[in-house]
Design an enzyme around this catalytic site. Structure first.
Site, PDB file in Angstrom:
ATOM      1  N   MET A 104     -13.521 -16.140  -9.380  1.00 18.03           N
ATOM      2  CA  MET A 104     -14.891 -16.405  -8.945  1.00 18.03           C
ATOM      3  C   MET A 104     -15.260 -17.884  -9.122  1.00 18.03           C
ATOM      4  O   MET A 104     -15.889 -18.483  -8.261  1.00 18.03           O
ATOM      5  CB  MET A 104     -15.864 -15.527  -9.739  1.00 18.03           C
ATOM      6  CG  MET A 104     -17.297 -15.655  -9.286  1.00 18.03           C
ATOM      7  SD  MET A 104     -18.406 -14.631 -10.270  1.00 18.03           S
ATOM      8  CE  MET A 104     -18.129 -13.018  -9.581  1.00 18.03           C
ATOM      9  N   ARG A 143     -18.988 -10.982  25.321  1.00 16.94           N
ATOM     10  CA  ARG A 143     -19.835 -10.987  24.135  1.00 16.94           C
ATOM     11  C   ARG A 143     -21.279 -10.993  24.635  1.00 16.94           C
ATOM     12  O   ARG A 143     -21.906  -9.953  24.718  1.00 16.94           O
ATOM     13  CB  ARG A 143     -19.507 -12.210  23.260  1.00 16.94           C
ATOM     14  CG  ARG A 143     -20.152 -12.164  21.900  1.00 16.94           C
ATOM     15  CD  ARG A 143     -19.667 -13.288  21.001  1.00 16.94           C
ATOM     16  NE  ARG A 143     -20.013 -14.613  21.501  1.00 16.94           N
ATOM     17  CZ  ARG A 143     -19.755 -15.740  20.850  1.00 16.94           C
ATOM     18  NH1 ARG A 143     -19.125 -15.709  19.686  1.00 16.94           N
ATOM     19  NH2 ARG A 143     -20.098 -16.910  21.350  1.00 16.94           N
ATOM     20  N   TYR A 170      -5.737 -13.229 -12.463  1.00 22.37           N
ATOM     21  CA  TYR A 170      -5.915 -11.787 -12.264  1.00 22.37           C
ATOM     22  C   TYR A 170      -4.738 -11.218 -11.493  1.00 22.37           C
ATOM     23  O   TYR A 170      -4.296 -11.793 -10.509  1.00 22.37           O
ATOM     24  CB  TYR A 170      -7.213 -11.522 -11.503  1.00 22.37           C
ATOM     25  CG  TYR A 170      -8.454 -11.833 -12.300  1.00 22.37           C
ATOM     26  CD1 TYR A 170      -8.742 -11.139 -13.479  1.00 22.37           C
ATOM     27  CD2 TYR A 170      -9.341 -12.813 -11.871  1.00 22.37           C
ATOM     28  CE1 TYR A 170      -9.878 -11.416 -14.213  1.00 22.37           C
ATOM     29  CE2 TYR A 170     -10.486 -13.094 -12.597  1.00 22.37           C
ATOM     30  CZ  TYR A 170     -10.747 -12.393 -13.773  1.00 22.37           C
ATOM     31  OH  TYR A 170     -11.872 -12.682 -14.480  1.00 22.37           O
ATOM     32  N   LYS A 186     -26.040 -24.616  14.536  1.00 17.24           N
ATOM     33  CA  LYS A 186     -26.257 -23.270  13.995  1.00 17.24           C
ATOM     34  C   LYS A 186     -25.605 -23.153  12.609  1.00 17.24           C
ATOM     35  O   LYS A 186     -24.827 -24.019  12.212  1.00 17.24           O
ATOM     36  CB  LYS A 186     -25.673 -22.230  14.959  1.00 17.24           C
ATOM     37  CG  LYS A 186     -24.167 -22.329  15.134  1.00 17.24           C
ATOM     38  CD  LYS A 186     -23.687 -21.481  16.303  1.00 17.24           C
ATOM     39  CE  LYS A 186     -22.188 -21.620  16.503  1.00 17.24           C
ATOM     40  NZ  LYS A 186     -21.732 -21.026  17.770  1.00 17.24           N
TER      41      LYS A 186
HETATM   42  C1  LIG Z   1     -21.002 -21.994  18.458  1.00 11.19           C
HETATM   43  C2  LIG Z   1     -21.084 -22.239  19.940  1.00 11.19           C
HETATM   44  C3  LIG Z   1     -20.586 -23.425  20.511  1.00 11.19           C
HETATM   45  C4  LIG Z   1     -19.822 -24.456  19.731  1.00 11.19           C
HETATM   46  O1  LIG Z   1     -18.489 -24.075  19.608  1.00 11.19           O
HETATM   47  P1  LIG Z   1     -17.418 -25.013  18.861  1.00 11.19           P
HETATM   48  O2  LIG Z   1     -16.142 -24.298  19.018  1.00 11.19           O
HETATM   49  O3  LIG Z   1     -17.865 -25.084  17.435  1.00 11.19           O
HETATM   50  O4  LIG Z   1     -17.470 -26.331  19.519  1.00 11.19           O
HETATM   51  C5  LIG Z   1     -20.805 -23.623  21.854  1.00 11.19           C
HETATM   52  N1  LIG Z   1     -21.444 -22.693  22.616  1.00 11.19           N
HETATM   53  C6  LIG Z   1     -21.902 -21.543  22.098  1.00 11.19           C
HETATM   54  C7  LIG Z   1     -22.557 -20.563  22.980  1.00 11.19           C
HETATM   55  C8  LIG Z   1     -21.726 -21.271  20.750  1.00 11.19           C
HETATM   56  O5  LIG Z   1     -22.166 -20.122  20.248  1.00 11.19           O
END
Ligand SMILES: *Cc1c(COP(=O)(O)O)cnc(C)c1O
Length: 358
Positions: A304, A134, A256, A34
């Site tokens: 930046m 979640r 800055y 992802k």
């Molecule tokens: C992102 C995700 C993972 C991977 O988690 P890591 O901590 O990066 O290994 C596994 N399962 C689900 C549902 C996720 O959303």
């Protein structure tokens, strides 16, 4: 000459890290790609991780791109489908869907009888909420969802999954693991629970499919164990160069807001990397940074396009000196900790203007 910043992606590190996962478990490996492969490039990451048993991501367009690039493994949609219009491509591209809410089952029920998914074409992962709150059905509701999916004419294989909130913390996973196992006990279906942290630390959670993400990219999920100790190698190295040097006198300020004021004469390197490249603006002065292979620290506020490196202990460093922001020689976890964030966020934050080098 291009601006000297670049992100080098090390494909053999990705392969190595997948092997680390393999050695840790007999379970099948669903590699998480992802967020554009945690910033490494989705297709690039999938290519290097092509020995994975499956891939997981979020967007339907990305899943289609992955199929069109001829990956034949299961592709898991981590949030499932988002609307009725997703169901046709989900079936056409043989995508596996997480089912996390009742509205998704209702949507499956309402889908036109003569359209896809018509007859046993859809593999689903039913998500159980084991305490993270979640996504997923509470165990009391999950039994009903399970029955609905088992009877559903569109559904082929069901896998049960959950996700841990604290696998990387010291409190462990005993409670959510027991909750999930109690729920799953009557069902003879595949199970998936473990993210990177659980894969590395809790074999009892491995089930049939593990879901590593972070570890594949070479970062440790744990505060008390670094990536090297786990056999992991960084897949991303963000580097740049010093493009100017300032000689400060005592009392001079930099950047800055003048956040840093020199107590004595010192040299400061101006590094061609800023928050528009994805380096966090909130990284405070004192964040570790590698200059010509030596660890030093940032100073003042990140701009930046530039940031400041302390050269007071590096008399040889000068314009052209090589700088590693994170990756080889500068663990991303250390930078993340100093910046009050996580390696995950740093990896994903890289912006499009940073050239990728493989
Ligand atoms: C992102 C995700 C993972 C991977 O988690 P890591 O901590 O990066 O290994 C596994 N399962 C689900 C549902 C996720 O959303």
């Amino acid at each position: 000459m291009p601006r000297p910043i670049q992100a080098r992606i090390n494909l053999s590190a990705l392969e190595n890290n997948l092997q680390v996962a393999r050695r840790a478990t007999p379970a099948r490996i669903m590699s998480i790609i992802k967020a554009d492969g945690y910033g490494h490039g989705m297709l690039r990451a999938a290519g290097a991780l092509s020995a994975s048993d499956g891939f997981a991501l979020l967007g339907i367009q990305d899943a289609m791109r992955l199929r069109e690039a001829c990956f034949r493994q299961p592709i898991l949609m981590l949030e499932g489908f988002f609307g009725a219009e997703d169901l046709a491509p989900v079936c056409e591209y043989n995508l596996t869907c997480v089912i996390h809410s009742a509205w998704q089952i209702a949507l499956l029920d309402a889908y036109p009888k003569n359209g896809a998914p018509s007859s046993g074409k859809l593999d689903v992962w039913l998500k159980v909420n084991s305490g993270m709150n979640r996504l997923g059905f509470a165990p009391q509701q999950a039994a009903q969802a399970m029955e609905q999916l088992r009877r559903h004419r569109a559904v082929r294989e069901i896998t049960l999954m959950t996700h841990f909130a604290n696998a990387d913390e010291t409190c462990g996973i005993a409670e959510p693991l027991a909750l999930f196992n109690d729920f799953a006990a009557p069902y003879r279906v595949p199970r998936s629970l473990a993210n990177s942290a659980a894969l590395l630390r809790y074999p009892e959670s491995h089930g049939d499919w593990v879901r590593p993400g972070l570890m594949l990219y070479g970062a440790s999920p744990f505060a008390d164990t670094d990536a090297q100790q786990l056999g992991l190698r960084p897949a991303m190295t963000l580097s740049s160069r010093i493009i100017a040097v300032q000689d400060l006198r005592a009392g001079d300020e930099i950047g800055y807001g003048g956040l840093f004021r020199a107590e004595h004469a010192m040299r400061v390197g101006i590094v061609a990397c800023g928050y528009a490249d994805g380096y966090p603006r909130h990284a405070p002065g004192g964040t570790p940074i590698l200059v010509d292979g030596q660890t030093t620290q940032t100073l003042g506020r990140v701009s930046m396009d530039m940031l400041y490196a302390d050269l007071s202990k590096l008399p040889q460093a000068d314009v052209g000196s090589h700088v590693v922001l994170w990756g080889d020689g500068m663990p991303i976890e250390k930078v993340a900790r100093a910046a009050g964030t996580a390696s995950y966020e740093l990896m994903c934050a890289l912006t499009d203007r940073v050239p990728i080098v493989v």
